[in-house]
Design a protein around this motif. Sequence first.
Motif, PDB file in Angstrom:
ATOM      1  N   ASP A  76     -97.100  20.933   5.850  1.00 32.20           N
ATOM      2  CA  ASP A  76     -98.268  21.641   6.383  1.00 32.20           C
ATOM      3  C   ASP A  76     -98.647  22.862   5.541  1.00 32.20           C
ATOM      4  OD1 ASP A  76     -96.031  23.098   6.995  1.00 32.20           O
ATOM      5  OD2 ASP A  76     -96.463  23.309   9.131  1.00 32.20           O
ATOM      6  N   ASP A  77     -98.129  22.936   4.301  1.00 32.95           N
ATOM      7  CA  ASP A  77     -98.361  24.123   3.490  1.00 32.95           C
ATOM      8  C   ASP A  77     -98.449  23.774   2.002  1.00 32.95           C
ATOM      9  OD1 ASP A  77     -98.760  26.739   2.851  1.00 32.95           O
ATOM     10  OD2 ASP A  77     -96.725  27.418   3.289  1.00 32.95           O
ATOM     11  N   LEU A 105     -90.626  18.927   7.232  1.00 27.63           N
ATOM     12  CA  LEU A 105     -91.004  17.786   6.408  1.00 27.63           C
ATOM     13  C   LEU A 105     -91.563  18.307   5.083  1.00 27.63           C
ATOM     14  CD1 LEU A 105     -91.514  14.702   6.147  1.00 27.63           C
ATOM     15  CD2 LEU A 105     -93.742  15.103   7.221  1.00 27.63           C
ATOM     16  N   TYR A 106     -90.974  17.848   4.001  1.00 32.80           N
ATOM     17  CA  TYR A 106     -91.388  18.272   2.672  1.00 32.80           C
ATOM     18  C   TYR A 106     -91.798  17.063   1.840  1.00 32.80           C
ATOM     19  CZ  TYR A 106     -89.349  22.889   3.515  1.00 32.80           C
ATOM     20  OH  TYR A 106     -89.074  24.128   4.016  1.00 32.80           O
ATOM     21  N   TYR A 107     -92.528  17.340   0.776  1.00 34.23           N
ATOM     22  CA  TYR A 107     -92.881  16.315  -0.202  1.00 34.23           C
ATOM     23  C   TYR A 107     -92.394  16.766  -1.571  1.00 34.23           C
ATOM     24  CZ  TYR A 107     -95.818  14.137   3.277  1.00 34.23           C
ATOM     25  OH  TYR A 107     -96.263  13.509   4.410  1.00 34.23           O
ATOM     26  N   ILE A 108     -91.905  15.811  -2.318  1.00 35.69           N
ATOM     27  CA  ILE A 108     -91.536  16.058  -3.707  1.00 35.69           C
ATOM     28  C   ILE A 108     -92.322  15.055  -4.548  1.00 35.69           C
ATOM     29  CG2 ILE A 108     -89.700  16.092  -5.436  1.00 35.69           C
ATOM     30  CD1 ILE A 108     -87.720  16.558  -3.121  1.00 35.69           C
ATOM     31  N   SER A 133     -94.730  18.701  16.020  1.00 32.08           N
ATOM     32  CA  SER A 133     -95.957  18.334  15.305  1.00 32.08           C
ATOM     33  C   SER A 133     -95.645  17.476  14.080  1.00 32.08           C
ATOM     34  CB  SER A 133     -96.762  19.576  14.912  1.00 32.08           C
ATOM     35  OG  SER A 133     -96.068  20.340  13.961  1.00 32.08           O
ATOM     36  N   GLU A 134     -94.519  17.736  13.409  1.00 30.99           N
ATOM     37  CA  GLU A 134     -94.148  16.916  12.249  1.00 30.99           C
ATOM     38  C   GLU A 134     -93.763  15.501  12.682  1.00 30.99           C
ATOM     39  OE1 GLU A 134     -92.532  20.291   9.145  1.00 30.99           O
ATOM     40  OE2 GLU A 134     -91.221  19.676  10.780  1.00 30.99           O
TER      41      GLU A 134
END
Length: 153
Positions: A76-77, A105-108, A133-134
């Motif tokens: 979300d950021d 929750l992260y993205y790489i 929310s995630e």
Amino acid sequence: MKKVFLITMIGLFLGGCSLKKDAAELYLKEQPLHVEVVLPESITSEEPVPIKVILTQDGKKVEEVDSVEFEMWKHDDAIQATVEQPDKLEEGIYGINKTFDRDGLYYIKIHASKGDAIIMPQVQVVVGELSKSELEYLQKDVREKEEIHDHHH
């Protein structure tokens, strides 16, 4: 007689323009890069996490690449995305130790290039516990993919 001559000449002309069967072999074909992202089974915030990528091309580990970068952001950021240069750990293997400052929750996204071959795969990473929310976001994403899949039947 003129027609036969003309047809023969056109046939010879077109025949001279066709590619030889091995013409494609005469040109260097760039093999696509493949990336395998290696992460621990569970990731906890505020602890260093080893993140590695294995780069292969034509089934072999890539000796030298032009560039490798890890772009990371919280779901979300995306504005706060960071880009880090990994260390070369061994031939074809690059890695960093990353400390995620909070759960979520992260993205790489891996950016890798060698010659004309460029690849930018993206993986989802769960750090610690997900917020409500995630979880809803992930469930919505799964439902949308299922609906798209159902339309193809």
